[in-house]
Design a protein around this motif. Structure first.
Motif, PDB file in Angstrom:
ATOM      1  N   ALA A 874       0.033  88.600 -73.802  1.00  0.00           N
ATOM      2  CA  ALA A 874      -1.325  88.755 -73.289  1.00  0.00           C
ATOM      3  C   ALA A 874      -1.345  88.953 -71.785  1.00  0.00           C
ATOM      4  CB  ALA A 874      -2.170  87.537 -73.655  1.00  0.00           C
ATOM      5  N   ALA A 875      -0.179  88.947 -71.142  1.00  0.00           N
ATOM      6  CA  ALA A 875      -0.115  89.029 -69.685  1.00  0.00           C
ATOM      7  C   ALA A 875       0.162  90.457 -69.217  1.00  0.00           C
ATOM      8  CB  ALA A 875       0.960  88.098 -69.149  1.00  0.00           C
ATOM      9  N   ARG A 876      -0.297  90.758 -68.016  1.00  0.00           N
ATOM     10  CA  ARG A 876      -0.056  92.074 -67.433  1.00  0.00           C
ATOM     11  C   ARG A 876       1.297  92.120 -66.727  1.00  0.00           C
ATOM     12  NH1 ARG A 876      -3.933  92.043 -64.096  1.00  0.00           N
ATOM     13  NH2 ARG A 876      -2.842  91.793 -62.127  1.00  0.00           N
ATOM     14  N   ALA A 877       1.687  90.999 -66.091  1.00  0.00           N
ATOM     15  CA  ALA A 877       2.920  90.987 -65.315  1.00  0.00           C
ATOM     16  C   ALA A 877       3.385  89.554 -65.113  1.00  0.00           C
ATOM     17  CB  ALA A 877       2.725  91.668 -63.971  1.00  0.00           C
ATOM     18  N   LEU A 878       4.669  89.383 -64.888  1.00  0.00           N
ATOM     19  CA  LEU A 878       5.240  88.120 -64.429  1.00  0.00           C
ATOM     20  C   LEU A 878       5.532  88.288 -62.948  1.00  0.00           C
ATOM     21  CD1 LEU A 878       6.523  85.271 -64.990  1.00  0.00           C
ATOM     22  CD2 LEU A 878       8.698  86.485 -65.201  1.00  0.00           C
ATOM     23  N   ASP A 879       4.983  87.396 -62.124  1.00  0.00           N
ATOM     24  CA  ASP A 879       5.165  87.463 -60.676  1.00  0.00           C
ATOM     25  C   ASP A 879       5.986  86.268 -60.210  1.00  0.00           C
ATOM     26  OD1 ASP A 879       3.389  89.649 -60.674  1.00  0.00           O
ATOM     27  OD2 ASP A 879       1.674  88.316 -60.461  1.00  0.00           O
ATOM     28  N   LEU A 880       6.830  86.478 -59.213  1.00  0.00           N
ATOM     29  CA  LEU A 880       7.554  85.379 -58.583  1.00  0.00           C
ATOM     30  C   LEU A 880       7.647  85.661 -57.094  1.00  0.00           C
ATOM     31  CD1 LEU A 880      10.770  86.319 -57.863  1.00  0.00           C
ATOM     32  CD2 LEU A 880      10.828  86.362 -60.362  1.00  0.00           C
ATOM     33  N   GLN A 881       7.910  84.610 -56.333  1.00  0.00           N
ATOM     34  CA  GLN A 881       8.058  84.722 -54.888  1.00  0.00           C
ATOM     35  C   GLN A 881       9.530  84.578 -54.528  1.00  0.00           C
ATOM     36  OE1 GLN A 881       5.484  85.527 -52.933  1.00  0.00           O
ATOM     37  NE2 GLN A 881       4.194  85.533 -54.778  1.00  0.00           N
ATOM     38  N   LEU A 882      10.016  85.492 -53.679  1.00  0.00           N
ATOM     39  CA  LEU A 882      11.419  85.474 -53.275  1.00  0.00           C
ATOM     40  C   LEU A 882      11.517  85.568 -51.760  1.00  0.00           C
ATOM     41  CD1 LEU A 882      14.506  86.948 -54.872  1.00  0.00           C
ATOM     42  CD2 LEU A 882      13.992  87.735 -52.562  1.00  0.00           C
ATOM     43  N   ASN A 883      12.417  84.779 -51.203  1.00  0.00           N
ATOM     44  CA  ASN A 883      12.715  84.796 -49.770  1.00  0.00           C
ATOM     45  C   ASN A 883      14.228  84.724 -49.609  1.00  0.00           C
ATOM     46  OD1 ASN A 883      12.249  84.399 -46.835  1.00  0.00           O
ATOM     47  ND2 ASN A 883      13.159  82.401 -47.256  1.00  0.00           N
ATOM     48  N   ALA A 884      14.772  85.340 -48.549  1.00  0.00           N
ATOM     49  CA  ALA A 884      16.211  85.287 -48.316  1.00  0.00           C
ATOM     50  C   ALA A 884      16.501  85.374 -46.836  1.00  0.00           C
ATOM     51  CB  ALA A 884      16.924  86.418 -49.060  1.00  0.00           C
ATOM     52  N   TYR A 885      17.676  84.865 -46.462  1.00  0.00           N
ATOM     53  CA  TYR A 885      18.133  85.019 -45.091  1.00  0.00           C
ATOM     54  C   TYR A 885      18.381  86.495 -44.815  1.00  0.00           C
ATOM     55  CZ  TYR A 885      19.356  80.012 -44.847  1.00  0.00           C
ATOM     56  OH  TYR A 885      19.329  78.648 -44.839  1.00  0.00           O
ATOM     57  N   GLY A 886      18.084  86.924 -43.603  1.00  0.00           N
ATOM     58  CA  GLY A 886      18.555  88.219 -43.148  1.00  0.00           C
ATOM     59  C   GLY A 886      19.945  88.038 -42.553  1.00  0.00           C
ATOM     60  N   GLY A 887      20.315  88.881 -41.664  1.00  0.00           N
ATOM     61  CA  GLY A 887      21.546  88.644 -40.928  1.00  0.00           C
ATOM     62  C   GLY A 887      22.777  89.335 -41.441  1.00  0.00           C
ATOM     63  N   ARG A 918      10.744  85.936 -45.083  1.00  0.00           N
ATOM     64  CA  ARG A 918       9.336  85.813 -45.463  1.00  0.00           C
ATOM     65  C   ARG A 918       9.265  85.841 -46.984  1.00  0.00           C
ATOM     66  NH1 ARG A 918       5.773  91.138 -44.805  1.00  0.00           N
ATOM     67  NH2 ARG A 918       4.754  90.063 -46.503  1.00  0.00           N
ATOM     68  N   TRP A 919       8.188  85.301 -47.524  1.00  0.00           N
ATOM     69  CA  TRP A 919       8.003  85.317 -48.968  1.00  0.00           C
ATOM     70  C   TRP A 919       7.520  86.692 -49.410  1.00  0.00           C
ATOM     71  CZ3 TRP A 919      10.197  81.911 -51.869  1.00  0.00           C
ATOM     72  CH2 TRP A 919      10.429  80.613 -51.382  1.00  0.00           C
ATOM     73  N   ASN A 920       8.140  87.189 -50.488  1.00  0.00           N
ATOM     74  CA  ASN A 920       7.814  88.487 -51.056  1.00  0.00           C
ATOM     75  C   ASN A 920       7.435  88.317 -52.518  1.00  0.00           C
ATOM     76  OD1 ASN A 920       9.232  90.706 -49.005  1.00  0.00           O
ATOM     77  ND2 ASN A 920      10.283  88.731 -49.025  1.00  0.00           N
ATOM     78  N   THR A 921       6.388  89.005 -52.956  1.00  0.00           N
ATOM     79  CA  THR A 921       6.012  88.986 -54.372  1.00  0.00           C
ATOM     80  C   THR A 921       6.823  90.029 -55.118  1.00  0.00           C
ATOM     81  OG1 THR A 921       3.761  88.276 -53.859  1.00  0.00           O
ATOM     82  CG2 THR A 921       4.128  89.243 -56.023  1.00  0.00           C
ATOM     83  N   VAL A 922       7.531  89.573 -56.129  1.00  0.00           N
ATOM     84  CA  VAL A 922       8.274  90.465 -57.018  1.00  0.00           C
ATOM     85  C   VAL A 922       7.591  90.411 -58.379  1.00  0.00           C
ATOM     86  CG1 VAL A 922      10.500  90.987 -58.074  1.00  0.00           C
ATOM     87  CG2 VAL A 922      10.403  90.012 -55.763  1.00  0.00           C
ATOM     88  N   SER A 923       7.147  91.559 -58.875  1.00  0.00           N
ATOM     89  CA  SER A 923       6.330  91.608 -60.082  1.00  0.00           C
ATOM     90  C   SER A 923       7.031  92.414 -61.162  1.00  0.00           C
ATOM     91  CB  SER A 923       4.967  92.239 -59.763  1.00  0.00           C
ATOM     92  OG  SER A 923       4.130  92.194 -60.882  1.00  0.00           O
ATOM     93  N   VAL A 924       7.170  91.811 -62.358  1.00  0.00           N
ATOM     94  CA  VAL A 924       7.787  92.484 -63.500  1.00  0.00           C
ATOM     95  C   VAL A 924       6.680  92.855 -64.485  1.00  0.00           C
ATOM     96  CG1 VAL A 924       9.520  92.344 -65.334  1.00  0.00           C
ATOM     97  CG2 VAL A 924       9.824  91.021 -63.215  1.00  0.00           C
ATOM     98  N   PRO A 925       6.382  94.151 -64.682  1.00  0.00           N
ATOM     99  CA  PRO A 925       5.313  94.535 -65.608  1.00  0.00           C
ATOM    100  C   PRO A 925       5.675  94.215 -67.054  1.00  0.00           C
ATOM    101  CG  PRO A 925       6.494  96.471 -64.826  1.00  0.00           C
ATOM    102  CD  PRO A 925       7.015  95.316 -64.046  1.00  0.00           C
ATOM    103  N   LEU A 926       4.688  93.782 -67.812  1.00  0.00           N
ATOM    104  CA  LEU A 926       4.932  93.365 -69.208  1.00  0.00           C
ATOM    105  C   LEU A 926       4.247  94.263 -70.222  1.00  0.00           C
ATOM    106  CD1 LEU A 926       4.486  89.513 -68.723  1.00  0.00           C
ATOM    107  CD2 LEU A 926       6.636  90.779 -68.924  1.00  0.00           C
ATOM    108  N   ALA A 927       3.289  95.073 -69.792  1.00  0.00           N
ATOM    109  CA  ALA A 927       2.554  95.911 -70.735  1.00  0.00           C
ATOM    110  C   ALA A 927       3.510  96.875 -71.446  1.00  0.00           C
ATOM    111  CB  ALA A 927       1.468  96.688 -70.002  1.00  0.00           C
ATOM    112  N   ASP A 928       3.241  97.086 -72.723  1.00  0.00           N
ATOM    113  CA  ASP A 928       4.007  98.043 -73.541  1.00  0.00           C
ATOM    114  C   ASP A 928       5.477  97.674 -73.682  1.00  0.00           C
ATOM    115  OD1 ASP A 928       1.647  99.589 -73.723  1.00  0.00           O
ATOM    116  OD2 ASP A 928       2.100 100.548 -71.808  1.00  0.00           O
ATOM    117  N   TRP A 929       5.791  96.382 -73.585  1.00  0.00           N
ATOM    118  CA  TRP A 929       7.174  95.938 -73.828  1.00  0.00           C
ATOM    119  C   TRP A 929       7.154  95.033 -75.055  1.00  0.00           C
ATOM    120  CZ3 TRP A 929       9.906  91.249 -71.394  1.00  0.00           C
ATOM    121  CH2 TRP A 929      11.243  91.193 -71.820  1.00  0.00           C
TER     122      TRP A 929
END
Length: 967
Positions: A874-887, A918-929
């Protein structure tokens, strides 16, 4: 005017060389300047030197590298060892010696530099400071909302590099200003934007403090490079230190301060009124907030004190009551900085040392009335439990001074070495706030409790003049801090787009009114007290009601007035433009009000008028306004009245989205017993956080003894969807009563958006000021506009409802189920991050992965196995927040990978670019799967692109897994 030791020669000598202890004056005595008085016609320099000597007095630029003399004079030293030299107030070249430094020389020996420390020349104006009812203040972003909130003190940033140029533009672009006999150039559009901010706050009755800042600028015309301390170099810092090293820097700073004081302390308030001027920001943390390069404290103060003095001299030239402030962090005996345990004495200074050094320096060079703009944030800016700050002890040696031990600052300023003319220097709290460390109601309760504690602590501490809260709206560029009264719209490109008021909003609005104790009652449980007197010394409930409560009355929408008296006439004589109006035209069909592209739809804009002789209603109980709103959006009209005693009465009425002229009316009958009307305002606002040019029209404003009942739906409606754990959902529909006579019923139905059951709603109990919330099931699996509809009579109200989100995991209760994957040695739950943004995305915890040394392009992963497969169909997408060191040296970018695995063996993966630190939104679409019905695993990872390092061992973090519903 400050009284100086200038009455007798004996007094001068006693001040500098005590007769009982000091040596007798002789030929070897170096000249000393005792004081410099700036008078209406001349400058008088007084001091002591060896009797019989001739003293040469030189005036030059206030810069540390002063260059040649701008004026010279001589004086003979009398038998009593004193001298008096007189110089012109303004030189033939137009240089004003108000800002000069003076040196006395005799017998080949020169005195230390001394500045003007007594001004007897009258200021252009000598009006008193803006009167305020309470200490409540705000760093204002939305001036209209600030007036609604009853803000008494406002702080507004002024970027000198934005308003000031090194060369002129066209005549239409440029404001010319003469200072010191030279012409300087300023940006007309930048000044007009500043005018709107200052005028909006000061016309609403707020005392305004301007925060004078210099930022680096890429604009080739900007004066930022001239105004910036040359020691700052070409990189580093957020706010720059002032350039008082070169005469050119001093000339530019003087001209900028003169223009600001000239413009914002006019008797007619044409551009608005400013009362205080804060020179720079958090100068004890100079490496970040007053960047001047590596300098020990004494060297930094030598330059900064000159800027502070220029601020005082320039502003008091135009307004005798203007105050000048030094800005400081909450660090007291422990310098601030990225790592408090790492000594950086040439970059960060202890606040107490800075105050001591500044007082000693100004005493030696000519004391003047500078004051303190302090920032007593909680010890940990992210943790709003300021009442528990462990290092904020009740001792002059405390590492930090926060709201918990604010008396340490006020007590210290009463020490004789810190006073000015025997009185303690005044304190304003010009920037501090309470973080919302999460997105739930409990996080907002904690923020609101922090504000209540902080306000009461300031309110009952003598010596504190104002408490100016930071921020108005949460800002996406503050490293994860959410300090605002409003939550921000994260879907907007504007980092501070207002979305909705938070719980602290109502506390802020009511805390200085008769509703104060009611508004803050919840906070006692949060803090763990039974009575405020347990934590607030001197707490007096009877002293809280300093500002009248705004009263809300009923309105009519689409009404017909009878025997209406016109308050506007054909030309709107006497009416002025209100908040957020950038242009206006009076036509035969009314006043066309245009708002520029920087105004959010939901901000008020309109007109107002003040009567020098307030008038009574005399039976005309309805205030009316004929107006038209936006042509493409429902709007709310507000009629607002202020009585001669300061009581505010207002009403709101809804206008449909057809852009037609409707008459709205406010029922002021209850005002008949409350005196006379002094001010009327007519405002209009839309909804949402779009910024665009919009036009509204006011045709007339009047009074009438009778207005017909509403013919339009006169209520406010909003909705939100709450997702359940099983991904079902309910719609919460909120209705607010506006109508003076009430309305009968409404029909809730679907209208091409979310699917809801048709429901009849009884509105008869929805009186003015009352609200109703009802819950109905909603089908979020459908597509559509994301709205539902309310039919009220013949009118339809479309209620926008955003797609809901459901948090699946936030790591608040642990990190079980997560395991290291490729090139990761360990995973753990962490509350702080060693790199930006420094904190979890939401709540107190995040998941951190420790990478092993491997090629930068190798994918580092963590995995999560779901023992009970997730049905996210019933969901459109799964979203998560990701952050990482640069450098990763030489990296051209960074990539994030998120992969879902289903029970049927299929996967759904995304591989996207992200920004480190910085925090980044990573979104995995779920429709039609097909696999979305039974998800068994999740893999999250990151890698660097383009780096040639042989091995790299970064860390990365994951936070807040959530699903977005609605297809």
């Amino acid at each position: 005017m400050r009284a100086l030791v200038a009455g007798t020669a004996a007094a001068v000598i006693a001040a500098l060389v005590p007769a009982a202890q000091g040596p007798a004056l002789g030929a070897e005595t170096a000249p000393e300047i005792a004081g410099v008085t700036y008078g209406a016609e001349q400058v008088e320099v007084r001091g002591v030197a060896a009797p019989g000597e001739t003293v040469a007095v030189t005036a030059s630029s206030a810069a540390t590298d002063a260059g040649g003399a701008t004026a010279e004079g001589t004086a003979s030293v009398g038998a009593d060892g004193t001298f008096r030299a007189v110089l012109p107030r303004v030189t033939d070249a137009g240089t004003d010696l108000r800002y000069a430094q003076f040196v006395a020389a005799a017998g080949g020996v020169a005195s230390p530099a001394h500045f003007v420390d007594d001004v007897t020349a009258p200021a252009r104006a000598d009006f008193p400071p803006t009167p305020v009812r309470s200490k409540k203040g705000l760093q204002v972003q939305l001036t209209d909302d600030a007036e609604d909130l009853g803000v008494q003190s406002a702080a507004i940033n002024v970027s000198l590099g934005q308003i000031m140029w090194t060369r002129p533009g066209t005549a239409a672009e440029t404001v010319e200003y003469v200072s010191g006999g030279r012409t300087f150039w300023f940006s007309r559009s930048a000044l007009e934007s500043l005018d709107r901010q200052i005028r909006g706050s000061s016309e609403a009755g707020s005392s305004v403090d301007l925060i004078i800042l210099v930022y680096r600028s890429g604009d080739s015309r900007s004066a930022a490079s001239v105004l910036t301390d040359p020691g700052a170099g070409t990189s580093g810092g957020t706010v720059m230190g002032f350039n008082t090293k070169t005469p050119e820097g001093v000339a530019y700073l003087t001209a900028a301060m003169e223009l600001l004081a000239d413009r914002y302390t006019r008797e007619d308030r044409r551009y608005g009124r400013a009362d205080g001027f804060i020179m720079g920001n958090e100068v004890d943390a100079q490496w970040e907030w007053s960047h001047s390069g590596d300098k020990p404290l004494d060297a930094f103060l030598d330059g900064y004190a000159r800027a502070l003095r220029i601020g005082w001299l320039a502003t008091t030239k135009f307004s005798a009551s203007a105050r000048t402030y030094v800005s400081m962090t909450h660090s007291w005996t422990r310098p601030s900085g990225a790592n408090p345990d790492e000594a950086a004495p040439t970059r960060y200074y202890a606040g107490r040392d800075l105050l001591d050094g500044l007082a000693a320096l100004s005493g030696r060079t000519g004391d003047f009335p500078w004051h303190v703009a302090y920032h007593p944030y909680p010890q940990d800016l992210f943790d709003p439990t300021v009442w528990d700050d462990p290092d904020a002890t009740d001792s002059p040696d405390a590492p930090v001074v926060t709201f918990r031990n604010l008396n340490v600052l006020t007590d210290y300023l009463q020490r004789p070495a810190l006073t000015y003319d025997g009185a303690a220097r005044r304190v304003i709290l010009s920037e501090q706030g309470c973080n919302t460390r999460g997105s739930d109601e409990e996080a907002e309760r904690l923020q609101a409790a922090c504000y209540a504690y902080a306000y009461y602590r300031s309110r009952f501490l003598p010596g504190i003049d104002s408490f100016i809260l930071h921020r108005h709206v949460d800002h996406g560029g503050e490293g994860g801090l959410n300090l605002g009264l409003w939550a921000r719209d994260t879907t907007s490109a504007n980092p501070a787009a207002p979305l909705r008021p938070k719980l602290v909003y109502d506390v802020f609005r009511d805390i200085d009114t008769a509703r104060s104790l009611e508004a803050t009652a919840f906070a006692k449980d949060v803090i763990g007290i039974d009575d405020w007197s347990e934590v607030i010394p001197g707490f007096d409930p009877a002293a809280l009601a300093e500002r009248p409560v705004t009263r809300t009355v009923g309105s009519g929408a689409g009404v017909r007035p009878v025997n209406e008296s016109d308050l506007t006439g054909a030309d709107f004589a006497g009416w002025t433009l209100g908040h957020n109006v950038s242009a206006a035209t009076v036509t035969e069909t009314g006043w066309q009000l245009t708002s520029g592209g920087g105004t959010f739809d939901q901000q008020w804009r309109g007109i107002g008028r003040t009567w020098d002789q307030p008038f009574a209603l005399r039976g005309r109980r309805w205030l009316t306004a004929a107006l038209a709103g936006f042509a493409d959006e429902e709007v709310v009209a507000r009629l607002r009245v202020t009585t001669a005693t300061g009581q505010v009465v207002q009403s709101d009425a809804r206008l449909p989205s057809d852009g037609s002229v409707r008459t709205v009316a406010a029922d002021l009958g209850s005002l008949l017993a409350h005196g006379r009307i002094a001010k009327v305002q007519v405002w209009v606002r839309g909804t949402g956080s779009r910024t665009r040019a919009t036009t509204v029209r006011v045709v007339r404003v009047g009074l009438t003894p009778y207005a017909s009942p509403s013919t339009a739906a006169n209520l406010l409606a909003s909705g939100e969807i709450e997702a359940k754990a099983d991904l079902s959902a309910v719609l919460r529909l909120h209705l607010d009563g506006l109508d003076a006579r009430g309305q009968d019923s409404a029909l809730l139905r679907s209208c091409g958006g979310w699917e809801v059951p048709t429901t009849r709603i009884d509105l008869r109990s929805l009186h003015v000021g009352r609200s109703r919330t009802l819950e109905v099931p909603v089908d979020v699996s459908t597509t559509g506009s994301g709205a539902v509809c309310l039919d009220v009579g013949d009118d339809t109200v479309a209620v926008p409802v955003a797609a809901p989100r459901l948090t699946l995991e936030g790591f608040e209760s642990g990190a079980s189920g997560w395991a290291p994957g490729d090139h990761v040695s360990a995973v753990s739950r962490v509350g702080t991050l060693a790199n930006g943004p420094g904190r979890p995305y939401a709540g107190a915890w995040a998941l951190e992965a420790v990478g092993t040394a491997a090629a930068p392009g190798a994918l580092r992963t963590v995995t999560r196995t779901f023992t009970e497969p997730l049905d996210l169909s019933a969901a459109r997408a799964l979203d998560l927040q990701l952050n990482a060191y640069g450098g990763a040296t030489g990296a051209t970018g960074y990539r994030a990978v998120a992969r879902l695995t289903a029970a049927d063996g299929t996967t759904r993966e995304v591989d996207v670019a992200f920004s480190p630190d910085r925090w980044n939104t990573v979104s995995v679409p779920l429709a039609d799967w097909s696999g979305s019905t039974a998800i068994t695993g999740l893999t999250v990872g990151m890698r660097a692109v383009g780096s040639t390092l042989p091995a790299w061992a970064p860390r990365f973090q994951v936070d807040e897994l959530a699903v977005s519903l609605g297809r």
